[in-house]
Scaffold this active site. Sequence first.
Site, short mmCIF file in Angstrom:
data_model
loop_
_atom_site.label_atom_id
_atom_site.label_comp_id
_atom_site.label_asym_id
_atom_site.label_seq_id
_atom_site.Cartn_x
_atom_site.Cartn_y
_atom_site.Cartn_z
N LYS A 1 14.60 -9.04 -20.06
CA LYS A 1 14.64 -7.78 -19.31
C LYS A 1 13.92 -7.99 -17.98
CE LYS A 1 16.77 -4.85 -22.10
NZ LYS A 1 17.99 -4.14 -21.69
N LYS B 1 28.82 -1.36 -26.78
CA LYS B 1 27.86 -0.76 -27.72
C LYS B 1 28.51 0.47 -28.34
CE LYS B 1 23.90 -2.06 -24.82
NZ LYS B 1 22.87 -1.56 -23.89
MG LIG Z 1 21.96 -3.88 -20.83
#
Ligand SMILES: [Mg+2]
Length: 326
Positions: A151, A247
């Site tokens: 991240k 997702k």
């Molecule tokens: Mg992402």
Amino acid sequence: MRKVKVGPEIWPLRAPFVIARGGRSEAGVVVVELEEEGVTGVGEATPYARYGETAASVQAQIAALAGELEQGMTREALQQALPAGAARNAIDSALWDLETRRLNSDLWRINNILRPDVIEMAQTISIDSPEVMASGALALWQNGARLLKVKMDNTLITERLVAIRTAVPKATLIVDANESWHSEGLAARCQLLADLGVAMLEQPLPAAEDALLANFIHPLPICADESCHTRESLPQLVGRYEMVNIKLDKTGGLTEALALAAAAKEAGLEVMLGCMLCTSRAIRAALPLVDKARFVDLDGPTWLAQDVAAGLPFRCGKILLSEGSA
Ligand SMILES: [Mg+2]
């Protein structure tokens, strides 16, 4: 007549999870239970503020369909009744679960997919100082993870990535900026990532700025996450991205996710499979997509202090399906 139950759950994390949009210390999910003739199907979804969702708004969307669900609403009808998002995912997942349990089957068999013994997946490194991120990467590598998802926000890009690459020279790295970068300087950053052997960059720019990626020559694949929800997203992504992160909380369940995966491949886009912070219930619902994905990023439950009782058999960097029931 079906019985419908819906409610929120809070699952504390074992460590803070920090991305460009901010930090989280718990996973808030909404759970739907559908009971029919003594058989219960369960579905879980994670409301996401980025997409205008809260636990209350998602529960309200589900409650508005309770009557139709009690009367036997099908998955096909559900696709028209709710927009893509967490509410539809919770119901779609519960309907798949109910269907498989009533048939005494599972999601693999019902979708004609061979169940793998092992699923290799990414472990996520959340945002911290370069030193902490590098030592975290090394610990994951030493515990067996080979694919690491880093991240990143808009600061310390070089420092963090050089520290991580030095700590884990052989790991496959993917970088997720969660829309925090700008088009200015993007070319130099992409070159840095390529020079460090990063395999893919996820959603560098805000979704609203996707047009800036057209005709942008880049030395590594770029993956759409916040920019890709359903098949309807695809026309705007072709020519700008090489990959899409699917997702269930964005597609509104496995039904649309399977269709999106097929349509993405048809459009020449590679597939990544991702998740939100969630329990194993939400991951189990997405497993029929693993054989379609180049990168599998399903480590949400590994961030929880404790998973559901019947959790998936997670190991560092993998799900060992041969050691559990899924
Ligand atoms: Mg992402």
